[in-house]
Motif scaffolding. Structure first.
Motif, PDB file in Angstrom:
ATOM      1  N   GLU A 173     -39.239 -33.920   3.899  1.00 54.47           N
ATOM      2  CA  GLU A 173     -39.244 -32.467   3.693  1.00 54.47           C
ATOM      3  C   GLU A 173     -40.084 -31.739   4.736  1.00 54.47           C
ATOM      4  O   GLU A 173     -39.644 -30.746   5.324  1.00 54.47           O
ATOM      5  N   LYS A 174     -41.284 -32.213   4.948  1.00 48.17           N
ATOM      6  CA  LYS A 174     -42.179 -31.575   5.911  1.00 48.17           C
ATOM      7  C   LYS A 174     -41.598 -31.638   7.318  1.00 48.17           C
ATOM      8  O   LYS A 174     -41.656 -30.661   8.071  1.00 48.17           O
TER       9      LYS A 174
ATOM     10  N   SER B 266     -38.801 -29.065   7.875  1.00 51.00           N
ATOM     11  CA  SER B 266     -39.341 -27.732   8.172  1.00 51.00           C
ATOM     12  C   SER B 266     -39.820 -27.642   9.614  1.00 51.00           C
ATOM     13  O   SER B 266     -39.590 -26.640  10.296  1.00 51.00           O
TER      14      SER B 266
ATOM     15  N   GLU C  62     -36.804 -27.471  11.991  1.00 53.26           N
ATOM     16  CA  GLU C  62     -36.203 -26.135  11.966  1.00 53.26           C
ATOM     17  C   GLU C  62     -37.023 -25.170  12.827  1.00 53.26           C
ATOM     18  O   GLU C  62     -36.463 -24.419  13.633  1.00 53.26           O
TER      19      GLU C  62
ATOM     20  N   ARG D 140     -33.032 -26.789   7.755  1.00 55.56           N
ATOM     21  CA  ARG D 140     -33.430 -27.690   6.667  1.00 55.56           C
ATOM     22  C   ARG D 140     -32.218 -28.050   5.813  1.00 55.56           C
ATOM     23  O   ARG D 140     -32.096 -29.171   5.333  1.00 55.56           O
TER      24      ARG D 140
ATOM     25  N   TRP E  71     -31.583 -29.756  -0.594  1.00 57.88           N
ATOM     26  CA  TRP E  71     -32.384 -28.670  -0.026  1.00 57.88           C
ATOM     27  C   TRP E  71     -32.605 -27.532  -1.020  1.00 57.88           C
ATOM     28  O   TRP E  71     -33.665 -26.942  -1.051  1.00 57.88           O
TER      29      TRP E  71
ATOM     30  N   TRP F 157     -36.260 -26.105  -1.562  1.00 56.17           N
ATOM     31  CA  TRP F 157     -36.514 -24.752  -1.063  1.00 56.17           C
ATOM     32  C   TRP F 157     -35.612 -23.756  -1.791  1.00 56.17           C
ATOM     33  O   TRP F 157     -34.676 -23.190  -1.201  1.00 56.17           O
TER      34      TRP F 157
END
Length: 79
Positions: free
Chosen positions: A41-42, A45, A48, A57, A65, A69
């Motif tokens: 996940e990190k 980001s 992107e 993402r 996703w 988010w």
């Protein structure tokens, strides 16, 4: 844009700089790009941001996703 297309559009030096900006290695980015690893996940980001939004993402984590988010889900709840 798919991650593989993006990184392949960069020179070798640009690829290394991109990986560094993302806080990972080109080897790991290629694993993600070829679908051998799920993008964390990190990292999604960071990719992107480092790609100026060209690789999103949503493209990196297509299956979940909207759970990670929820603020990115368009109004009306459609993907």
């Amino acid at each position: 844009m798919q991650l593989l297309d993006y990184i392949n559009s960069l020179s070798t030096d640009q690829q290394e700089a991109f990986a560094e900006k993302c806080g990972t290695s080109m080897a790991y980015l290629r694993q993600v790009a070829y679908g051998n690893r799920v993008c964390r996940e990190k990292l999604a980001s960071k990719i992107e941001g480092a790609s100026d939004g060209l690789v999103t993402r949503q493209e990196l984590r297509p299956d979940d996703w909207q759970e990670i988010w929820p603020e990115l889900v368009p109004k009306g709840g459609k993907k």
